[in-house]
Design an enzyme around this catalytic site. Structure first.
Site, PDB file in Angstrom:
ATOM      1  N   LYS A 188       0.794  -1.064  -0.136  1.00  0.00           N
ATOM      2  CA  LYS A 188       0.045   0.129   0.009  1.00  0.00           C
ATOM      3  C   LYS A 188       0.754   1.202   0.280  1.00  0.00           C
ATOM      4  O   LYS A 188       1.937   1.266   0.462  1.00  0.00           O
ATOM      5  CB  LYS A 188      -0.854  -0.025   1.158  1.00  0.00           C
ATOM      6  CG  LYS A 188      -2.193   0.770   0.973  1.00  0.00           C
ATOM      7  CD  LYS A 188      -3.049  -0.040   0.318  1.00  0.00           C
ATOM      8  CE  LYS A 188      -4.374   0.677   0.120  1.00  0.00           C
ATOM      9  NZ  LYS A 188      -5.520   0.074  -0.151  1.00  0.00           N
TER      10      LYS A 188
HETATM   11  N1  NAD Z   1     -11.373   1.951  -4.564  1.00  0.00           N
HETATM   12  C1  NAD Z   1     -11.207   0.538  -4.644  1.00  0.00           C
HETATM   13  O1  NAD Z   1     -10.995  -0.186  -5.583  1.00  0.00           O
HETATM   14  C2  NAD Z   1     -11.061   0.201  -3.166  1.00  0.00           C
HETATM   15  C3  NAD Z   1     -10.809  -1.249  -3.236  1.00  0.00           C
HETATM   16  C4  NAD Z   1     -11.027  -1.889  -1.910  1.00  0.00           C
HETATM   17  C5  NAD Z   1     -11.243  -1.280  -0.767  1.00  0.00           C
HETATM   18  N2  NAD Z   1     -11.276   0.192  -0.833  1.00  0.00           N
HETATM   19  C6  NAD Z   1     -11.502   1.148   0.330  1.00  0.00           C
HETATM   20  O2  NAD Z   1     -13.102   1.715   0.151  1.00  0.00           O
HETATM   21  C7  NAD Z   1     -12.787   2.766   0.923  1.00  0.00           C
HETATM   22  C8  NAD Z   1     -13.400   3.994  -0.028  1.00  0.00           C
HETATM   23  O3  NAD Z   1     -12.513   4.104  -0.972  1.00  0.00           O
HETATM   24  P1  NAD Z   1     -12.623   4.663  -2.340  1.00  0.00           P
HETATM   25  O4  NAD Z   1     -11.793   4.125  -3.211  1.00  0.00           O
HETATM   26  O5  NAD Z   1     -14.284   4.611  -2.518  1.00  0.00           O
HETATM   27  O6  NAD Z   1     -12.419   6.292  -1.851  1.00  0.00           O
HETATM   28  P2  NAD Z   1     -13.099   7.709  -2.483  1.00  0.00           P
HETATM   29  O7  NAD Z   1     -12.091   8.701  -2.354  1.00  0.00           O
HETATM   30  O8  NAD Z   1     -13.237   7.549  -4.004  1.00  0.00           O
HETATM   31  O9  NAD Z   1     -14.366   7.951  -1.735  1.00  0.00           O
HETATM   32  C9  NAD Z   1     -14.257   7.835  -0.212  1.00  0.00           C
HETATM   33  C10 NAD Z   1     -15.638   8.451   0.237  1.00  0.00           C
HETATM   34  O10 NAD Z   1     -15.552   8.559   1.540  1.00  0.00           O
HETATM   35  C11 NAD Z   1     -16.193   9.870   2.132  1.00  0.00           C
HETATM   36  N3  NAD Z   1     -15.848  10.088   3.454  1.00  0.00           N
HETATM   37  C12 NAD Z   1     -14.612  10.173   4.016  1.00  0.00           C
HETATM   38  N4  NAD Z   1     -14.470  10.136   5.248  1.00  0.00           N
HETATM   39  C13 NAD Z   1     -15.692  10.347   5.647  1.00  0.00           C
HETATM   40  C14 NAD Z   1     -16.441  10.195   6.922  1.00  0.00           C
HETATM   41  N5  NAD Z   1     -15.963  10.432   7.954  1.00  0.00           N
HETATM   42  N6  NAD Z   1     -17.950  10.071   7.034  1.00  0.00           N
HETATM   43  C15 NAD Z   1     -18.558   9.740   5.892  1.00  0.00           C
HETATM   44  N7  NAD Z   1     -17.835   9.735   4.655  1.00  0.00           N
HETATM   45  C16 NAD Z   1     -16.499   9.927   4.277  1.00  0.00           C
HETATM   46  C17 NAD Z   1     -15.719  10.842   1.042  1.00  0.00           C
HETATM   47  O11 NAD Z   1     -16.445  12.070   1.024  1.00  0.00           O
HETATM   48  C18 NAD Z   1     -15.979  10.075  -0.138  1.00  0.00           C
HETATM   49  O12 NAD Z   1     -17.407  10.151  -0.555  1.00  0.00           O
HETATM   50  C19 NAD Z   1     -11.250   2.898   1.664  1.00  0.00           C
HETATM   51  O13 NAD Z   1     -11.341   2.295   2.938  1.00  0.00           O
HETATM   52  C20 NAD Z   1     -10.563   2.098   0.569  1.00  0.00           C
HETATM   53  O14 NAD Z   1      -9.458   1.825   1.153  1.00  0.00           O
HETATM   54  C21 NAD Z   1     -11.138   1.080  -1.976  1.00  0.00           C
END
Ligand code: NAD
Length: 421
Positions: free
Chosen positions: A108
Site C-alpha cells: 500500500k
Molecule cells: N477504490 C477501490 O477499488 C477500493 C478497493 C478496496 C477497498 N477500498 C477502500 O474503500 C474505502 C473507500 O475508498 P474509495 O476508493 O471509494 O475512496 P473515494 O475517495 O473514492 O471515496 C471516499 C468517500 O468516503 C467519504 N468519506 C470520507 N470520510 C468520511 C467520513 N468520515 N464520513 C462519511 N464519509 C466519508 C468521502 O467523502 C468519499 O465520498 C477505503 O477504505 C478504501 O481503502 C477501495
C-alpha cells in the site's frame, strides 16, 4: 482523552487469533515473518507549488508480503495518512489477495496531503514525484499500484507516465485502475462495489433471504460506496441513506441512487446539497442508529467503534472500506449477533479486477467486459464459499474464517519457498 485506534495493532490482533486457531504461536517459524512487513519506505516529495515555492510532502510505500507473488496495493492521498495506517492497509492487501486466491502479495502507498487544497498541476507534480521517489522498489513484476482514497484513474495515468518516462518505454502494467485508453480494464471502475454486491447476494442466498426490498445505508459515496449503492439499487435493495464527508441524506422510501451519482459527478464529487422529494439530512448518530437490514461502510477505517456500535441496529455489516470496524466494536457486534461480512472478502473485487487488468497488460490483449464480470463473479463466489466453509467448520465469524483461509495459503507458500538464505 479519546481512544487512539492503531490500525496495524487492530490487524495484528486478528491475524494472531487466526494463527492461534490454526495452531501457530506468534513465534512459530512458519508464521513469525507474516506479522511484519517485508519492506517500508518513507519518502520526502518536493513539489513546485503554483506560488513558486517548493513544498515537501511525506509519502509511504509499504510492501507487506511478496510470498505469494508481486506486491499489490493502492495509493491513498489523505491528510491523516501515516506509516502505521499504510502498514495495516498493506497487510490487509496480503490477506485479501490470499482470500481471493489471486497470485499477489500485499502493498500500500500513501501521501500525507489534502488533495482538495492542491491545483491540478500541483497534484500532477506530486503524483509523478511520489512515483519517482518510490521507483527503486516498484515495478510490474515486483509492486503494482492502484487507486485508493482520493486517487483515481487520473493519478494512475500520471504514475504510469512517470514510471514509463524513467524506463524509456511504456509500462502500462506498473499500475491498475488506469483509464481504458492507457490499458485499463473494462469493469474496473465499479469492480469493488460489484464485488461487495456479489458477496452480499451470496450471503443472502446461502441464508435463504430475498434481497428485494431490503434496506441499505451507505457511508461514503466515492468509488466503492456509489458503485455498491448503484448495483444494490439495481438488484432491488432499497438504499435509504447515503453519506459522504460533507453530508448524510436519508429517504424512507429509498433514494434514487442514479440521480445522486449524477449529482455528485456534477458537484465536485459530493452529494452536499442533493435533494429529492421526501429526502432529508440526518446526523451521524441518526445514521448509525438506522433500522436497516444492511449497513455498508465504504469510507475510512475505524468508523464503527465503541462510540456508535451499541446504537447499530443493522443485521448485516458489509465492509466496503478497509478496516471500518475496530476490534472492540467487532467483538460487540458478534455478541449482538450482527453479521459482519469482512473487508478482506467483501471489497476484494477491486484487486481481483486489477489482477485481470495486469494480466491483460502483460498479454497485450483486452478482454470483453462480460468476461471480466464473469471471472469476477467466479472468484468472489469461490472465495465466499471457502470462507463460509471455514465459518461453519470452526464456528467462527466470517472475518476470522477469512483470515484463517488466507493464513493457510500464505503459511503454505512460505514453507514451500523456505527461508532465504
Ligand atoms: N477504490 C477501490 O477499488 C477500493 C478497493 C478496496 C477497498 N477500498 C477502500 O474503500 C474505502 C473507500 O475508498 P474509495 O476508493 O471509494 O475512496 P473515494 O475517495 O473514492 O471515496 C471516499 C468517500 O468516503 C467519504 N468519506 C470520507 N470520510 C468520511 C467520513 N468520515 N464520513 C462519511 N464519509 C466519508 C468521502 O467523502 C468519499 O465520498 C477505503 O477504505 C478504501 O481503502 C477501495
Amino acid at each position: 482523552m479519546a481512544k487512539q485506534y492503531d490500525p496495524y495493532e487492530n490487524m495484528l490482533s486478528i491475524l494472531d487469533s487466526a494463527a492461534a486457531k490454526l495452531g501457530h504461536s506468534k513465534d512459530d517459524n512458519d508464521y513469525v515473518g507474516i506479522r511484519v512487513p517485508e519492506r517500508a519506505l518513507i519518502v520526502s516529495i518536493p513539489v513546485l507549488m503554483d506560488n513558486g515555492k517548493i513544498q515537501i510532502f511525506e509519502g509511504y510505500r509499504v510492501q507487506h508480503s511478496s510470498t505469494r507473488g508481486p506486491c499489490k496495493g493502492g495509493v491513498r492521498f489523505h491528510p491523516d495518512a501515516n506509516l502505521n495506517e499504510v502498514k495495516a492497509l498493506a497487510a490487509w492487501m496480503t490477506i485479501k489477495c490470499a482470500v481471493a486466491n489471486i497470485p499477489y502479495g500485499g502493498a500500500k502507498g500513501g501521501v500525507k496531503v489534502d488533495p482538495s487544497k492542491l491545483s491540478e498541476g500541483e497534484l500532477m507534480r506530486l503524483t509523478k514525484r511520489y512515483t519517482a521517489q518510490i521507483l527503486p522498489i516498484i515495478g510490474p513484476e515486483r509492486d503494482i499500484a492502484a487507486p485508493d482514497v482520493n486517487t483515481s484513474g487520473k493519478n494512475m495515468a500520471w504514475m504510469m507516465d512517470a514510471y514509463s518516462m524513467m524506463k524509456g518505454y511504456a509500462v502500462p502494467a506498473i499500475v491498475t485502475g488506469k483509464p481504458l485508453e492507457l490499458g485499463g480494464s473494462l469493469g474496473r471502475p465499479k469492480a469493488t462495489g460489484k464485488g461487495a454486491t456479489i458477496t452480499l447476494l451470496n450471503y443472502l442466498k446461502k441464508t435463504g433471504q430475498n434481497p428485494v426490498g431490503m434496506t441499505v445505508a451507505v457511508q461514503g459515496f466515492g468509488n466503492v460506496g456509489s458503485a455498491g449503492a448503484e448495483l444494490m439499487h439495481a438488484q432491488g435493495f432499497k438504499v435509504v441513506a447515503v453519506s459522504d464527508y460533507n453530508t448524510i441524506i436519508y429517504k424512507k422510501d429509498g433514494i434514487d441512487v442514479n440521480a445522486a451519482i449524477a449529482f455528485a459527478e456534477n458537484h465536485g464529487h459530493t452529494i452536499l446539497g442533493y435533494e429529492e422529494p421526501g429526502s432529508k439530512t440526518i446526523s451521524a448518530d441518526e445514521f448509525w442508529g438506522l433500522n436497516v437490514d444492511v449497513l455498508f461502510p465504504a469510507a475510512m477505517e475505524n468508523q464503527i467503534n465503541e462510540k456508535n456500535v451499541n446504537t447499530i441496529k443493522a443485521k448485516v455489516i458489509l465492509e466496503g472500506a478497509n478496516g471500518p470496524t475496530t476490534v472492540e466494536a467487532d467483538k460487540i457486534l458478534a455478541q449482538k449477533g450482527t453479521v459482519v461480512l469482512p473487508d478482506v472478502l467483501t471489497n476484494a473485487g477491486g484487486v481481483v479486477v486489477s489482477y485481470f487488468e495486469w494480466v491483460q497488460n502483460l498479454e497485450s490483449f483486452m478482454w470483453e467486459e462480460d468476461e471480466v464480470n464473469r471471472n469476477l463473479n467466479k472468484i468472489m463466489t469461490k472465495a465466499f464459499d471457502e470462507v463460509w466453509g471455514i465459518h461453519k467448520e470452526f464456528n467462527v465469524p466470517f472475518r476470522m474464517a477469512a483470515y484463517m483461509l488466507a493464513l493457510r495459503r500464505i503459511i503454505k507458500a512460505k514453507s514451500l519457498r523456505s527461508i532465504f538464505p
